[in-house]
Scaffold this motif. Structure first.
Motif, short mmCIF file in Angstrom:
data_model
loop_
_atom_site.label_atom_id
_atom_site.label_comp_id
_atom_site.label_asym_id
_atom_site.label_seq_id
_atom_site.Cartn_x
_atom_site.Cartn_y
_atom_site.Cartn_z
N ARG A 114 1.01 -1.33 0.02
CA ARG A 114 -0.19 -0.14 0.05
C ARG A 114 0.81 1.26 0.01
O ARG A 114 1.70 1.37 0.56
N ASN A 115 0.25 2.18 -0.79
CA ASN A 115 0.85 3.56 -0.42
C ASN A 115 -0.13 4.37 -0.14
O ASN A 115 -0.77 5.20 -0.91
N GLY A 116 -0.46 4.42 1.16
CA GLY A 116 -1.60 5.09 1.68
C GLY A 116 -2.59 4.16 1.98
O GLY A 116 -2.22 2.97 1.55
N GLY A 117 -3.84 4.78 2.55
CA GLY A 117 -4.78 3.65 2.72
C GLY A 117 -5.79 3.13 1.83
O GLY A 117 -6.97 3.27 1.61
N VAL A 118 -5.23 2.34 0.74
CA VAL A 118 -6.16 1.94 -0.51
C VAL A 118 -6.64 0.91 0.03
O VAL A 118 -6.36 0.20 1.12
N ASP A 119 -7.99 0.64 -0.42
CA ASP A 119 -9.00 -0.42 0.43
C ASP A 119 -8.64 -1.72 -0.58
O ASP A 119 -9.25 -1.70 -1.51
N HIS A 120 -8.04 -2.70 -0.03
CA HIS A 120 -7.75 -3.94 -0.54
C HIS A 120 -9.16 -4.54 -1.15
O HIS A 120 -9.34 -5.31 -2.08
N GLN A 121 -10.32 -4.29 -0.29
CA GLN A 121 -11.78 -5.12 -0.45
C GLN A 121 -12.47 -4.56 -2.07
O GLN A 121 -13.01 -5.33 -2.64
N ILE A 122 -11.92 -3.34 -2.31
CA ILE A 122 -12.53 -3.05 -3.83
C ILE A 122 -11.54 -3.39 -4.94
O ILE A 122 -11.84 -3.14 -6.24
N ALA A 123 -10.51 -3.88 -4.86
CA ALA A 123 -9.18 -4.20 -5.81
C ALA A 123 -9.55 -5.24 -7.02
O ALA A 123 -9.42 -4.93 -8.25
N PRO A 124 -10.22 -6.18 -6.41
CA PRO A 124 -10.37 -7.52 -7.46
C PRO A 124 -10.97 -6.69 -8.66
O PRO A 124 -12.13 -6.24 -8.92
N ALA A 125 -10.37 -7.26 -9.94
CA ALA A 125 -11.12 -6.98 -11.13
C ALA A 125 -10.82 -5.47 -11.60
O ALA A 125 -11.25 -5.01 -12.54
N LYS A 126 -10.29 -4.63 -10.65
CA LYS A 126 -10.20 -3.16 -11.17
C LYS A 126 -8.99 -3.23 -12.20
O LYS A 126 -7.99 -3.97 -12.26
N ARG A 127 -9.11 -2.17 -13.17
CA ARG A 127 -8.22 -1.52 -13.95
C ARG A 127 -7.31 -0.57 -13.39
O ARG A 127 -7.65 0.20 -12.84
N VAL A 128 -5.98 -0.69 -13.91
CA VAL A 128 -4.91 0.20 -13.07
C VAL A 128 -3.88 0.75 -14.10
O VAL A 128 -3.90 0.25 -15.16
N TRP A 129 -3.52 1.93 -13.80
CA TRP A 129 -1.99 2.03 -14.33
C TRP A 129 -0.72 2.00 -13.48
O TRP A 129 -0.66 2.20 -12.41
N ILE A 130 0.21 1.30 -14.19
CA ILE A 130 1.48 0.88 -13.36
C ILE A 130 2.21 2.29 -13.86
O ILE A 130 2.63 2.20 -15.29
N HIS A 131 2.84 3.24 -13.14
CA HIS A 131 3.71 4.17 -13.61
C HIS A 131 5.17 3.65 -13.56
O HIS A 131 5.87 3.80 -12.34
N GLY A 132 5.49 3.15 -14.74
CA GLY A 132 6.94 2.83 -14.80
C GLY A 132 7.90 3.77 -15.40
O GLY A 132 7.45 4.93 -15.63
#
Ligand SMILES: [Zn+2]
Length: 386
Positions: A114-132
C-alpha cells in the motif's frame, strides 16, 4: 462558425458578470473551472509522486496569484501579497492513495504494497495504471473466477494485500521489466471523473483534490472580484497527507502562518453499514462540515460559523476525538501553535474509486472560505483570554 459566435457571446457575458462586484456569489463554478476540475481529477497524483497533478494545479492558479513556489517534496503554493507580515493559509492535500510494486514473480505477476490507505476490498478486477520508467502501463487486478476459487468446499478467500496481484500481460519477470515496471513503481486506479443525476459527481481521489480545486477557486474569485486582502494569502496544495500529514508538516514550518484554514473530505453517513451513533449525521448536499476538536481553534471556528450564518451557508457540525486526522493537525501544532480550522466537504465511499460529492457542497465550501477570508484581518482577536 455558429459555435464560435456563441462562445464569444458567452465570453462577453462572463466578463460583464465579473466586472460587477457581487456580494453573494450564487454560482461559483464556471465552465472553464469545471473543465479544470475534470482534468485535475483524471491526472494521477500518487503519494510521493504528485508532481503531475501539482504542475497542472500551479498552471491553473498562476493568473490568480502574485507568485508561486514549491518545496523540496513537491508541495505547491500560490501567494497573494507575498510581502505582508501577517500570513493566512488556505490548504488542501494533493496526494492520492495508491499502490507500490513490491514483488514481481518469475511468471510475470506483480504483488503490491500500500501507498496510503488503499482499500483491498475493492481491488479485484479493477483496471490500473502502473507508472513505470517508460510511462504508464495498463494492468488489471486479476482475481480467480467464481468457478475455480471454491475448490474443496473451503471458506472463500477474501481479497488481502498478500493475495492481490496485478496482471499486465507479461508472462515473465523479464517481460514485466521490459515494460519499464520495477519494484517501487506506483500504481493508480484507472477510473476517473463522472457525473450522476441530481448534481452528484463521482471520481477517484476527490479526497482531497476537491480541496485543491476549492482553494484554487477561492483565489480565482478573489482576483475576479478584485478583492484586496490585509494579509498575505498562501494557497497551499500539500503533498503526502495520506501517509501521515507530512507535506503539511513541512510547509507549515516553512511558511510559519498566523492562521490556517484547512479543507478535506469527511464521511457522508447516510448509506448502509455506517453507524450514526459513532460517525455522526452528515449528508452530501447539506453544506460544508466544520468540526470541533482540540486542534481546531474555537475563536476561528466561531468566526467561520458567523460568516456562514450571515451568508446563508448551511453547516453540518461534527466533533472529532483527539486529532482531526487531517492536515489541520500539522498546521495547528506546527511552530508555536497556529490557530487553525477545518472545513470538510461531505463525501460518500471514501478511498474507493467512486468517491461521491454533491456539486452544491463544493460551491458552498468555496463561498464559505472566500467570505471567511474577507472577514479576517491581522487584528481579528483570536485570544482565548479576552
Ligand atoms: Zn484520504
Amino acid at each position: 462558425m455558429a459555435k464560435e459566435k456563441k462562445e464569444k457571446a458567452a465570453e462577453k457575458k462572463d466578463k460583464t458578470a465579473t466586472r460587477k462586484k457581487k456580494d453573494t456569489l450564487t454560482q461559483v463554478i464556471t465552465p472553464d473551472s469545471y473543465q479544470f476540475l475534470k482534468t485535475y481529477i483524471n491526472t494521477p497524483s500518487p503519494v510521493g509522486f504528485e508532481s503531475g497533478g501539482q504542475k497542472l494545479w500551479l498552471q491553473y492558479i498562476q493568473p490568480f496569484v502574485d507568485t508561486t513556489f514549491t518545496d523540496p517534496y513537491g508541495t505547491a503554493v500560490g501567494v497573494i501579497n507575498p510581502d505582508a507580515p501577517f500570513k493566512v493559509v488556505i490548504e488542501a492535500h494533493a496526494d492520492e492513495i495508491s499502490w507500490f510494486v513490491n514483488y514481481i514473480t518469475a511468471d510475470g505477476l506483480i504483488y503490491l504494497k500500500r501507498n496510503g490507505g488503499v482499500d483491498h476490498q475493492i481491488a479485484p478486477a479493477k483496471r490500473v495504471w502502473i507508472h513505470g520508467k517508460k510511462g504508464a502501463v495498463k494492468a488489471v487486478f486479476g482475481w480467480p473466477a467464481i468457478h475455480t476459487r471454491l475448490g474443496g468446499g473451503e471458506k472463500e478467500q477474501q481479497p488481502k494485500v498478500e493475495n492481490l496481484f496485478l496482471d499486465c500481460g507479461a508472462r515473465s519477470k523479464k517481460e514485466v521489466e521490459a515494460l519499464g515496471i520495477h519494484v517501487g513503481s506506483v500504481v493508480t486506479y484507472e477510473e476517473g471523473f463522472d457525473e450522476l443525476a441530481n448534481g452528484y459527481l463521482i471520481g477517484r481521489a476527490f479526497d482531497n483534490r476537491i480541496g485543491g480545486f476549492m482553494i484554487a477557486e477561492v483565489a480565482r474569485l478573489l482576483k475576479e472580484q478584485q478583492q484586496t486582502l490585509p494579509f498575505g494569502l498562501y494557497i497551499v496544495n500539500a503533498v503526502q497527507e495520506e501517509i501521515g500529514l507530512r507535506g503539511a508538516e513541512m510547509i507549515a514550518r516553512r511558511i510559519k502562518p498566523n492562521v490556517a484554514i484547512i479543507t478535506d473530505v469527511t464521511h457522508d453517513t447516510q448509506t448502509p453499514m455506517i453507524n450514526k451513533m459513532v460517525e455522526g449525521d452528515i449528508a452530501c448536499g447539506k453544506g460544508p462540515s466544520p468540526c470541533y476538536g482540540p486542534a481546531v481553534h474555537n475563536k476561528l471556528l466561531a468566526l467561520v460559523e458567523d460568516v456562514a450564518e450571515k451568508n446563508n451557508i448551511p453547516l453540518q457540525m461534527r466533533a472529532v476525538s483527539r486529532s482531526t486526522g487531517t492536515d489541520t493537525d500539522s498546521f495547528a501544532f506546527a511552530n508555536d501553535g497556529c490557530p487553525s480550522v477545518l472545513i470538510s466537504i461531505p463525501l460518500r465511499y471514501m478511498h474507493t474509486t467512486v468517491e461521491m460529492l454533491h456539486k452544491s457542497d463544493i460551491e458552498s465550501t468555496i463561498q464559505l472560505m472566500y467570505h471567511t477570508l474577507l472577514n479576517l484581518t491581522p487584528s481579528t482577536n483570536l485570544s482565548y483570554f479576552d
